[in-house]
Scaffold this motif. Structure first.
Motif, short mmCIF file in Angstrom:
data_model
loop_
_atom_site.label_atom_id
_atom_site.label_comp_id
_atom_site.label_asym_id
_atom_site.label_seq_id
_atom_site.Cartn_x
_atom_site.Cartn_y
_atom_site.Cartn_z
N VAL A 30 -7.33 8.87 -5.80
CA VAL A 30 -6.55 7.71 -6.22
C VAL A 30 -6.90 7.43 -7.68
CG1 VAL A 30 -6.11 5.25 -5.86
CG2 VAL A 30 -6.49 6.75 -3.90
N SER A 31 -5.88 7.35 -8.52
CA SER A 31 -6.13 7.28 -9.96
C SER A 31 -6.66 5.93 -10.41
CB SER A 31 -4.84 7.60 -10.73
OG SER A 31 -3.82 6.67 -10.40
N ARG A 32 -6.40 4.86 -9.63
CA ARG A 32 -6.85 3.52 -10.04
C ARG A 32 -7.61 2.84 -8.91
NH1 ARG A 32 -1.75 4.19 -11.25
NH2 ARG A 32 -1.06 2.83 -9.56
N PRO A 33 -8.82 3.32 -8.59
CA PRO A 33 -9.59 2.65 -7.54
C PRO A 33 -10.02 1.26 -7.99
CG PRO A 33 -10.95 4.27 -8.66
CD PRO A 33 -9.55 4.43 -9.19
N GLY A 34 -10.14 0.34 -7.05
CA GLY A 34 -10.57 -1.02 -7.38
C GLY A 34 -12.04 -1.06 -7.74
N ALA A 35 -12.47 -2.21 -8.24
CA ALA A 35 -13.87 -2.38 -8.64
C ALA A 35 -14.78 -2.27 -7.42
CB ALA A 35 -14.04 -3.73 -9.32
N LEU A 36 -15.93 -1.68 -7.64
CA LEU A 36 -16.92 -1.50 -6.57
C LEU A 36 -18.26 -2.05 -7.01
CD1 LEU A 36 -16.00 2.11 -5.47
CD2 LEU A 36 -16.20 0.20 -3.88
N THR B 287 4.68 7.99 7.11
CA THR B 287 3.58 7.22 6.52
C THR B 287 2.26 7.96 6.75
OG1 THR B 287 3.19 5.91 8.51
CG2 THR B 287 4.80 5.07 6.94
N THR B 288 2.21 9.22 6.33
CA THR B 288 1.04 10.05 6.57
C THR B 288 0.23 10.30 5.30
OG1 THR B 288 2.42 12.03 6.31
CG2 THR B 288 2.07 11.22 8.55
N GLY B 289 0.56 9.62 4.20
CA GLY B 289 -0.16 9.82 2.95
C GLY B 289 0.51 10.85 2.06
N ARG B 290 0.16 10.84 0.80
CA ARG B 290 0.87 11.68 -0.19
C ARG B 290 0.55 13.16 -0.07
NH1 ARG B 290 -1.70 13.16 -5.02
NH2 ARG B 290 -3.88 12.52 -5.18
N LEU B 291 -0.56 13.50 0.61
CA LEU B 291 -0.96 14.91 0.67
C LEU B 291 -0.38 15.66 1.86
CD1 LEU B 291 -4.74 14.55 -0.29
CD2 LEU B 291 -2.82 15.17 -1.77
N GLY B 292 0.26 14.95 2.80
CA GLY B 292 0.71 15.61 4.02
C GLY B 292 2.20 15.85 4.13
N VAL B 293 2.95 15.49 3.09
CA VAL B 293 4.41 15.53 3.20
C VAL B 293 4.93 16.97 3.26
CG1 VAL B 293 6.57 14.77 2.12
CG2 VAL B 293 4.53 13.32 1.98
N VAL C 285 0.76 5.34 -1.44
CA VAL C 285 0.24 4.55 -2.55
C VAL C 285 0.62 5.18 -3.89
CG1 VAL C 285 -1.85 3.66 -3.64
CG2 VAL C 285 -1.64 3.66 -1.14
N GLU C 286 0.56 6.51 -3.94
CA GLU C 286 0.91 7.24 -5.16
C GLU C 286 1.95 8.31 -4.81
OE1 GLU C 286 -2.49 8.62 -7.28
OE2 GLU C 286 -3.28 6.60 -7.56
N PRO C 287 2.67 8.83 -5.79
CA PRO C 287 3.75 9.80 -5.50
C PRO C 287 3.25 10.98 -4.67
CG PRO C 287 3.87 9.10 -7.79
CD PRO C 287 2.60 8.52 -7.23
N LEU D 144 6.79 3.63 -3.07
CA LEU D 144 5.39 3.47 -3.45
C LEU D 144 4.95 2.04 -3.13
CD1 LEU D 144 5.31 5.34 -6.89
CD2 LEU D 144 4.84 6.23 -4.59
N ALA D 145 3.96 1.92 -2.26
CA ALA D 145 3.49 0.60 -1.85
C ALA D 145 2.10 0.72 -1.25
CB ALA D 145 4.45 -0.03 -0.84
N ARG D 146 1.36 -0.36 -1.31
CA ARG D 146 0.01 -0.41 -0.74
C ARG D 146 -0.07 -1.60 0.22
NH1 ARG D 146 -5.10 1.18 -2.85
NH2 ARG D 146 -4.15 1.57 -4.89
N GLY D 147 -0.63 -1.39 1.40
CA GLY D 147 -0.78 -2.45 2.38
C GLY D 147 -1.76 -3.52 1.91
N PRO D 148 -1.90 -4.60 2.67
CA PRO D 148 -1.34 -4.80 4.01
C PRO D 148 0.13 -5.17 4.00
CG PRO D 148 -2.66 -6.70 3.36
CD PRO D 148 -2.83 -5.69 2.27
N PHE D 149 0.81 -4.88 5.11
CA PHE D 149 2.23 -5.18 5.28
C PHE D 149 2.41 -6.13 6.46
CE2 PHE D 149 1.77 -0.77 3.76
CZ PHE D 149 2.42 -0.88 2.52
N THR D 150 3.44 -6.97 6.40
CA THR D 150 3.69 -7.91 7.48
C THR D 150 4.66 -7.30 8.49
OG1 THR D 150 5.61 -8.96 6.44
CG2 THR D 150 3.43 -9.82 5.85
N VAL D 151 4.62 -7.82 9.70
CA VAL D 151 5.54 -7.35 10.74
C VAL D 151 6.98 -7.61 10.33
CG1 VAL D 151 6.28 -7.66 13.13
CG2 VAL D 151 3.83 -7.63 12.57
#
Length: 278
Positions: free
Chosen positions: A63-69, A161-167, A183-185, A198-205
């Protein structure tokens, strides 16, 4: 609580002795967290807040832009199990927590092998998988390829919705229409009829239900990643009677203990490492 002994039982006597020395080598301990999940972030913050505890989170860099840790962060691979074992030894790691994605089986296998070789106590932090409930129309598979084989018999408009590496596993299905969310292309090749969201959870019902209706989705494919942040799609699918192809998780390596949440990992650390709970 998970006793450290569960992790050590599979080790050789030499490794067992080495692990005992590791556990008491430092007053407070160095914990390596293999990260990339929300649980890894939560664990790093909890450990960094403990006086004297050194925590290093390692990210694969996918992931090119990981959050702060919190704590120390390293990015990139180790060079397989041997490279990771060398890093554990050089950096004097007292415990290893594999908090990677449930489908990162290669990393998990390398972590188990490296920890065993160096006698470092190790645990795998895995959130519980999803469980089908009344009204769910789930079809379980062991791989993305198996899921792709099953799709044409279930529907024509696929929410993937299996992630960008499994398509790529679905690329040969030129007659189906795919809505791919990641999350990424996604990496090519892609199916001929593909729309990328392109979207990142959480998602609502509510949002997930509206999405399925808007795109006239009649079958969904997901990995059993577990957790609440992306489970709303399953509720939406149940509500709309949409079948879901669920790719099961790979099994854990032998001899490594699982933990269901951060609290269980902290209890495991407190029980096995001198000073980490002080």
């Amino acid at each position: 609580m998970i006793p450290v002994a569960r992790t050590l039982d599979a080790m050789s006597p030499h490794a067992h002795a080495h692990a005992h020395a590791h556990a008491h080598a430092h007053a407070h301990g160095h914990v390596l967290v293999l990260g990339g999940t929300a649980e890894a972030r939560e664990l790093a913050a909890a450990l960094a807040a403990r006086p004297g505890v050194r925590v290093t989170t390692s990210l694969a860099g996918r992931v090119s832009r990981p959050g702060a840790l919190e704590g120390d962060v390293r990015v990139g691979g180790f060079g397989g199990a041997e490279g990771l074992a060398r890093w554990l030894r050089t950096e004097r790691v007292d415990a290893l927590v594999d908090a990677t994605h449930p489908f990162a089986s290669g990393i998990t296998a390398n972590a188990a092998q490296a920890a065993r070789a160096e006698g470092v106590p190790a645990v795998v932090l895995r959130r519980p998988g999803w469980q089908a409930g009344p009204g769910d129309r789930w079809h379980s598979t062991t791989s993305l390829a198996e899921a792709a084989d099953l799709l044409p018999s279930l529907g024509r408009r696929v929410f993937l919705t299996t992630g960008r590496l499994g398509v790529a596993a679905f690329a040969p299905l030129s007659e189906l229409h795919f809505l791919v969310r990641s999350v990424e292309p996604p990496e090519p090749p892609l199916p001929r009829h593909t729309e990328v969201l392109l979207a990142r959870g959480p998602f609502t019902v509510e949002d997930e239900t509206a999405l399925l209706r808007e795109h006239a989705i009649d079958v969904m494919v997901t990995k059993d990643s577990g957790g609440a942040s992306t489970s709303a799609k399953l509720t939406a699918a149940r509500t709309l009677a949409v079948p879901v192809v669920v790719v099961r998780r790979p099994p854990l390596p032998e001899g490594i203990a699982p933990a269901a949440d951060v609290a269980e990992v902290l209890a495991w650390l407190d029980g096995g490492l001198s000073g980490t709970g002080s």
